[in-house]
Design a protein around this motif. Structure first.
Motif, PDB file in Angstrom:
ATOM      1  N   LYS A  96      19.721  79.344 -59.110  1.00 28.28           N
ATOM      2  CA  LYS A  96      18.972  78.485 -60.548  1.00 28.28           C
ATOM      3  C   LYS A  96      18.658  77.024 -60.210  1.00 28.28           C
ATOM      4  O   LYS A  96      19.094  76.367 -59.173  1.00 28.28           O
ATOM      5  CB  LYS A  96      20.219  78.240 -61.450  1.00 28.28           C
ATOM      6  CG  LYS A  96      20.554  78.895 -62.624  1.00 28.28           C
ATOM      7  CD  LYS A  96      21.798  78.782 -62.913  1.00 28.28           C
ATOM      8  CE  LYS A  96      22.717  79.490 -63.892  1.00 28.28           C
ATOM      9  NZ  LYS A  96      24.083  78.850 -64.355  1.00 28.28           N
ATOM     10  N   ARG A  97      17.341  76.365 -60.518  1.00 27.18           N
ATOM     11  CA  ARG A  97      17.071  75.161 -60.729  1.00 27.18           C
ATOM     12  C   ARG A  97      17.348  74.286 -61.587  1.00 27.18           C
ATOM     13  O   ARG A  97      17.002  74.577 -63.015  1.00 27.18           O
ATOM     14  CB  ARG A  97      15.135  74.841 -60.479  1.00 27.18           C
ATOM     15  CG  ARG A  97      14.872  74.099 -60.243  1.00 27.18           C
ATOM     16  CD  ARG A  97      13.704  73.986 -59.421  1.00 27.18           C
ATOM     17  NE  ARG A  97      13.279  74.115 -58.156  1.00 27.18           N
ATOM     18  CZ  ARG A  97      14.163  73.136 -57.443  1.00 27.18           C
ATOM     19  NH1 ARG A  97      13.978  72.136 -57.220  1.00 27.18           N
ATOM     20  NH2 ARG A  97      13.820  73.933 -55.928  1.00 27.18           N
ATOM     21  N   CYS A  98      18.087  73.504 -61.663  1.00 29.89           N
ATOM     22  CA  CYS A  98      18.435  72.705 -62.726  1.00 29.89           C
ATOM     23  C   CYS A  98      18.372  71.185 -63.028  1.00 29.89           C
ATOM     24  O   CYS A  98      17.672  71.025 -61.480  1.00 29.89           O
ATOM     25  CB  CYS A  98      20.095  72.204 -62.995  1.00 29.89           C
ATOM     26  SG  CYS A  98      21.189  74.306 -62.386  1.00 29.89           S
ATOM     27  N   TYR A  99      17.787  71.342 -64.155  1.00 26.43           N
ATOM     28  CA  TYR A  99      17.573  69.201 -64.608  1.00 26.43           C
ATOM     29  C   TYR A  99      18.270  68.993 -65.336  1.00 26.43           C
ATOM     30  O   TYR A  99      19.329  69.116 -66.052  1.00 26.43           O
ATOM     31  CB  TYR A  99      16.009  69.910 -65.613  1.00 26.43           C
ATOM     32  CG  TYR A  99      15.384  70.730 -64.720  1.00 26.43           C
ATOM     33  CD1 TYR A  99      13.978  70.049 -64.695  1.00 26.43           C
ATOM     34  CD2 TYR A  99      15.201  72.214 -64.640  1.00 26.43           C
ATOM     35  CE1 TYR A  99      13.209  70.987 -63.309  1.00 26.43           C
ATOM     36  CE2 TYR A  99      13.852  72.858 -63.768  1.00 26.43           C
ATOM     37  CZ  TYR A  99      13.642  71.955 -63.628  1.00 26.43           C
ATOM     38  OH  TYR A  99      11.932  73.337 -62.757  1.00 26.43           O
TER      39      TYR A  99
ATOM     40  N   LYS B  47      22.658  69.686 -71.119  1.00 27.47           N
ATOM     41  CA  LYS B  47      23.375  68.769 -70.642  1.00 27.47           C
ATOM     42  C   LYS B  47      23.064  69.288 -69.189  1.00 27.47           C
ATOM     43  O   LYS B  47      21.770  69.502 -68.663  1.00 27.47           O
ATOM     44  CB  LYS B  47      24.398  67.596 -71.316  1.00 27.47           C
ATOM     45  CG  LYS B  47      24.824  67.605 -72.622  1.00 27.47           C
ATOM     46  CD  LYS B  47      26.017  67.514 -72.789  1.00 27.47           C
ATOM     47  CE  LYS B  47      26.263  66.379 -74.203  1.00 27.47           C
ATOM     48  NZ  LYS B  47      27.307  66.549 -75.468  1.00 27.47           N
ATOM     49  N   GLU B  48      24.018  69.463 -68.603  1.00 30.31           N
ATOM     50  CA  GLU B  48      24.757  69.910 -67.530  1.00 30.31           C
ATOM     51  C   GLU B  48      23.889  71.684 -66.729  1.00 30.31           C
ATOM     52  O   GLU B  48      23.601  72.542 -65.937  1.00 30.31           O
ATOM     53  CB  GLU B  48      25.867  69.931 -67.044  1.00 30.31           C
ATOM     54  CG  GLU B  48      27.067  68.600 -66.855  1.00 30.31           C
ATOM     55  CD  GLU B  48      26.342  68.107 -65.614  1.00 30.31           C
ATOM     56  OE1 GLU B  48      26.078  68.588 -64.517  1.00 30.31           O
ATOM     57  OE2 GLU B  48      25.777  66.915 -66.374  1.00 30.31           O
ATOM     58  N   ASP B  49      23.789  72.333 -68.620  1.00 34.38           N
ATOM     59  CA  ASP B  49      23.458  73.797 -68.144  1.00 34.38           C
ATOM     60  C   ASP B  49      22.001  74.137 -68.651  1.00 34.38           C
ATOM     61  O   ASP B  49      21.740  74.757 -68.893  1.00 34.38           O
ATOM     62  CB  ASP B  49      23.979  74.818 -69.077  1.00 34.38           C
ATOM     63  CG  ASP B  49      23.901  75.733 -68.214  1.00 34.38           C
ATOM     64  OD1 ASP B  49      24.183  76.388 -67.830  1.00 34.38           O
ATOM     65  OD2 ASP B  49      23.908  76.571 -69.837  1.00 34.38           O
ATOM     66  N   ALA B  50      20.894  72.807 -67.730  1.00 31.84           N
ATOM     67  CA  ALA B  50      19.533  73.212 -67.927  1.00 31.84           C
ATOM     68  C   ALA B  50      19.089  74.026 -67.057  1.00 31.84           C
ATOM     69  O   ALA B  50      18.904  72.856 -65.698  1.00 31.84           O
ATOM     70  CB  ALA B  50      19.379  71.794 -68.494  1.00 31.84           C
ATOM     71  N   TYR B  51      18.523  74.426 -67.414  1.00 30.49           N
ATOM     72  CA  TYR B  51      18.090  75.802 -66.221  1.00 30.49           C
ATOM     73  C   TYR B  51      16.932  76.328 -67.048  1.00 30.49           C
ATOM     74  O   TYR B  51      17.079  76.292 -68.204  1.00 30.49           O
ATOM     75  CB  TYR B  51      19.019  76.123 -64.844  1.00 30.49           C
ATOM     76  CG  TYR B  51      19.057  77.839 -65.644  1.00 30.49           C
ATOM     77  CD1 TYR B  51      20.169  77.453 -66.620  1.00 30.49           C
ATOM     78  CD2 TYR B  51      19.333  78.443 -65.672  1.00 30.49           C
ATOM     79  CE1 TYR B  51      21.381  78.243 -67.125  1.00 30.49           C
ATOM     80  CE2 TYR B  51      19.377  80.456 -66.416  1.00 30.49           C
ATOM     81  CZ  TYR B  51      20.418  79.421 -67.032  1.00 30.49           C
ATOM     82  OH  TYR B  51      21.129  80.652 -67.418  1.00 30.49           O
ATOM     83  N   GLY B  52      15.895  76.996 -66.336  1.00 31.94           N
ATOM     84  CA  GLY B  52      14.395  77.763 -66.344  1.00 31.94           C
ATOM     85  C   GLY B  52      15.013  78.567 -67.967  1.00 31.94           C
ATOM     86  O   GLY B  52      13.835  78.373 -68.777  1.00 31.94           O
TER      87      GLY B  52
ATOM     88  N   HIS C 255      13.887  77.561 -71.925  1.00 34.73           N
ATOM     89  CA  HIS C 255      13.319  78.113 -72.715  1.00 34.73           C
ATOM     90  C   HIS C 255      14.216  78.856 -73.610  1.00 34.73           C
ATOM     91  O   HIS C 255      13.096  78.790 -74.997  1.00 34.73           O
ATOM     92  CB  HIS C 255      12.772  79.413 -71.844  1.00 34.73           C
ATOM     93  CG  HIS C 255      11.684  80.423 -72.070  1.00 34.73           C
ATOM     94  ND1 HIS C 255      12.221  81.931 -72.998  1.00 34.73           N
ATOM     95  CD2 HIS C 255      10.346  80.403 -72.448  1.00 34.73           C
ATOM     96  CE1 HIS C 255      11.736  81.689 -73.139  1.00 34.73           C
ATOM     97  NE2 HIS C 255      10.054  81.990 -73.386  1.00 34.73           N
ATOM     98  N   SER C 256      14.606  79.073 -73.828  1.00 35.09           N
ATOM     99  CA  SER C 256      15.617  79.745 -74.969  1.00 35.09           C
ATOM    100  C   SER C 256      15.998  78.421 -76.340  1.00 35.09           C
ATOM    101  O   SER C 256      14.684  78.587 -76.711  1.00 35.09           O
ATOM    102  CB  SER C 256      16.966  80.421 -74.934  1.00 35.09           C
ATOM    103  OG  SER C 256      17.094  81.748 -73.620  1.00 35.09           O
ATOM    104  N   LYS C 257      16.161  77.217 -75.468  1.00 35.23           N
ATOM    105  CA  LYS C 257      16.321  76.309 -76.428  1.00 35.23           C
ATOM    106  C   LYS C 257      15.007  75.759 -77.069  1.00 35.23           C
ATOM    107  O   LYS C 257      14.651  75.676 -78.076  1.00 35.23           O
ATOM    108  CB  LYS C 257      17.184  74.614 -75.768  1.00 35.23           C
ATOM    109  CG  LYS C 257      17.747  73.720 -76.109  1.00 35.23           C
ATOM    110  CD  LYS C 257      19.189  74.442 -77.309  1.00 35.23           C
ATOM    111  CE  LYS C 257      18.929  73.213 -78.280  1.00 35.23           C
ATOM    112  NZ  LYS C 257      20.476  73.915 -79.347  1.00 35.23           N
TER     113      LYS C 257
END
Lengths: 266, 157
Positions: free
Chosen positions: B109-112, B54-59, B63-65
């Motif tokens: 961070k670059r968030c997605y 959700k809101e915490d998607a960054y590099g 990658h961990s997920k």
């Protein structure tokens, strides 16, 4: 402010060696430097892990950036302009070299070098509009690279070396042509970026280039290619050039009509 | 303003005007828009990770997920960056730079975030995966499907 926050944070967590971080920062394209360095910092466990991460990641980041900033159509135009410059310079300065066994192949080497320079310069350019003079930096860097390779070939007395007169003439002409192409078709990193507009659409829109310009340039390129091929074929066959060129043009026209008919049929 | 495309099998109804700059007005209709391309397996994993985070998607978090979703395969951070860039180019995700944080050495961070087109592409992939699963279960039998279901349950725990 960011640096101050970082310094405070670095007291609590281990941080990567400054030298390693500086080297990685130098290698990364500016457009993605901030987030990638931050991610590396966050993942940092030991110097060996940092180096391993950098070795595995940085080349892919550079390639991805090249893919995003390079436009195949414009690259093809650059390649064509450069090859015509080198072939033209060889034609006027030393025709015997052009007719030699490896002549055409040798001319392709500096063209590839200049293209490589342009690709890298675009990938490493800071995002956002650049001044008109700044657009010539890519071709200039590429030509510098091509000259360097030619000098290495001469020192090594390689059979791939091109006479220096041809190199100089062609580099001058190539710089002029490539800079003109880049002024007409600014690099993708130089074009306006709209919020929430997919990059693919910006690519398709062609930025600030008028819609018909690419078609006109393609037609000119096709005509020049036909003229060059015609002259070469007339040399081989002994037929007068106008006759060969008109035969080629008619064949091209028939092929184009056939293609359009088949496209509409499907 | 990017309007949602209609979902009645066609893309031609919605017309959008995109004002990028004072003197440059790009207009396109959704018919010209990139269709929800069929996704590759890795693209599916990355999109699923963004959806889950959700809101915490960054590099690093993506990658961990992805690593968690792709286990036991190893996933490199570089491959995640390349795929994120490609998904952004296709208009399936959007990105922005966040504020700098101390644990990142004062870097942003670059968030997605998933876009409507990305959601549709992921939906299509999920439906296809379900069809594949149903067909395999039909051919290899319910016992096999139950066995696998149990194994997946254990793995998830």
């Amino acid at each position: 402010m960011g640096e101050a926050v970082g310094k405070r944070g670095s007291l609590k967590r281990p941080s990567p060696p400054r030298a390693a971080e500086a080297i990685v920062a130098l290698l990364l394209p500016p457009a993605c430097r901030e987030e990638v360095l931050g991610d590396f910092h966050e993942r940092y466990v030991s110097p060996a892990q940092y180096v391993c991460d950098a070795i595995r990641t940085v080349p892919l980041v550079i390639l991805s950036r090249i893919r995003r900033t390079a436009d195949p159509q414009i690259l093809l135009m650059h390649a064509f302009a450069l090859y015509v410059s080198f072939a033209g310079a060889a034609w006027f300065a030393d025709r015997a070299f052009l007719d030699s066994e490896r002549g055409l192949l040798c001319l392709a080497i500096p063209v590839v070098m200049v293209m490589f320079g342009i690709l890298l310069e675009d990938a490493y350019a800071k995002p956002g509009p650049r001044a008109a003079l700044g657009l010539a930096r890519g071709p200039a860097a590429g030509i510098g690279l091509a000259l360097f390779v030619e000098i290495l070939f001469r020192i090594d007395q390689s059979p791939f070396a091109i006479p220096f007169r041809i190199v100089l003439d062609a580099c001058g002409m190539g710089l002029l042509l490539c800079s003109t192409i880049r002024l007409l078709f600014p690099p993708l990193a130089n074009q306006l970026q709209g919020a929430r507009v997919p990059a693919d659409l910006l690519k398709r829109s062609g930025g600030v280039v008028p819609p018909g310009a690419i078609l006109i340039l393609k037609s000119i390129a096709a005509l020049v290619a036909i003229a060059l091929c015609g002259t070469w074929l007339s040399d081989l066959s002994g037929l007068p050039p106008p006759r060969v060129i008109s035969i080629l043009m008619l064949s091209g026209l028939f092929l184009l009509i056939g293609y359009q008919v088949s496209k509409r049929g499907t | 303003v990017l309007q949602e495309p209609s979902y009645n099998g066609g893309y031609s109804e919605t017309v959008t005007n995109c004002l990028l700059d004072g003197d440059l007005n790009l207009s396109y209709d959704v018919g010209q828009m990139t269709k929800a391309d069929s996704l590759g397996q890795f693209e599916q994993l990355v999109l699923t990770a963004i959806l889950a985070l959700k809101e915490d998607a960054y590099g690093v978090s993506v990658h961990s997920k992805v690593q968690e979703l792709a286990r036991p395969k190893d996933v490199s951070l570089g491959a995640v960056y390349v795929t994120l860039d490609r998904l952004e180019d296709k208009g399936l995700v959007a990105s922005w730079l966040s504020d700098p944080t101390p644990e990142r050495g004062g870097r942003a961070k670059r968030c997605y975030r998933m876009e409507a087109l990305g959601e549709r592409a992921l939906e299509e992939s999920a439906v296809t995966a379900k069809r594949v699963w149903d067909t395999i279960a039909q051919v290899w039998g319910k016992e096999w499907a139950k066995e696998w279901g149990k194994q997946w349950g254990k793995e998830a725990r």
